[in-house]
Design a protein around this motif. Structure first.
Motif, PDB file in Angstrom:
ATOM      1  N   VAL A 193       0.837  -1.205   0.000  1.00 51.45           N
ATOM      2  CA  VAL A 193       0.000   0.000   0.000  1.00 51.45           C
ATOM      3  C   VAL A 193       0.871   1.255   0.000  1.00 51.45           C
ATOM      4  O   VAL A 193       0.602   2.214  -0.737  1.00 51.45           O
ATOM      5  CB  VAL A 193      -0.954  -0.014   1.216  1.00 51.45           C
ATOM      6  N   VAL A 194       1.927   1.254   0.792  1.00 52.73           N
ATOM      7  CA  VAL A 194       2.842   2.398   0.836  1.00 52.73           C
ATOM      8  C   VAL A 194       3.509   2.584  -0.520  1.00 52.73           C
ATOM      9  O   VAL A 194       3.591   3.709  -1.036  1.00 52.73           O
ATOM     10  CB  VAL A 194       3.892   2.209   1.949  1.00 52.73           C
TER      11      VAL A 194
ATOM     12  N   CYS B 202       1.039   4.094  -2.961  1.00 52.37           N
ATOM     13  CA  CYS B 202       0.803   5.519  -2.698  1.00 52.37           C
ATOM     14  C   CYS B 202       1.948   6.373  -3.231  1.00 52.37           C
ATOM     15  O   CYS B 202       1.723   7.436  -3.820  1.00 52.37           O
ATOM     16  CB  CYS B 202       0.594   5.755  -1.209  1.00 52.37           C
TER      17      CYS B 202
ATOM     18  N   ILE C  14       1.575   6.504  -6.957  1.00 46.08           N
ATOM     19  CA  ILE C  14       0.513   7.427  -7.369  1.00 46.08           C
ATOM     20  C   ILE C  14       1.024   8.868  -7.326  1.00 46.08           C
ATOM     21  O   ILE C  14       0.722   9.671  -8.215  1.00 46.08           O
ATOM     22  CB  ILE C  14      -0.739   7.237  -6.494  1.00 46.08           C
ATOM     23  N   ALA C  15       1.797   9.195  -6.309  1.00 51.14           N
ATOM     24  CA  ALA C  15       2.368  10.550  -6.219  1.00 51.14           C
ATOM     25  C   ALA C  15       3.308  10.826  -7.392  1.00 51.14           C
ATOM     26  O   ALA C  15       3.275  11.916  -7.987  1.00 51.14           O
ATOM     27  CB  ALA C  15       3.093  10.714  -4.894  1.00 51.14           C
TER      28      ALA C  15
END
Length: 92
Positions: free
Chosen positions: A40-41, A44, A47-48
């Protein structure tokens, strides 16, 4: 070099530094034991990085609304394709 060129150069430099920092965070997260939360990290952070690339290099900041809507729709379609795979990996 006029003011606009200096501003563009500064923007590109800041985005480059941000992408390098996010790359370092991605590499560092591989060594931190977070269990299934590690994926998940990493997603994320990914995505950034994608948002930075879409905003600056694809120049979506200067495009019309329709182009932005279709670019965002393509991004969410990619998320819809990745989500089932990610959920399968996390639940194993």
């Amino acid at each position: 070099m006029n003011i606009d060129e200096k501003k563009n150069l500064r923007t590109y430099l800041l985005v480059w530094i941000a992408l390098l920092v996010l790359l370092a965070l991605t590499a560092a997260s591989a060594y931190v034991k977070l269990g299934s939360f590690n994926i998940v990290v990493s997603m994320c952070i990914s995505i950034a990085k994608t948002a930075l690339v879409m905003g600056l290099f694809m120049e979506l900041r200067r495009e019309h609304g329709t182009t932005i809507v279709f670019a965002i729709a393509g991004f969410f379609w990619l998320i819809l394709l990745i989500a089932p795979t990610l959920s399968d990996v996390v639940t194993r």
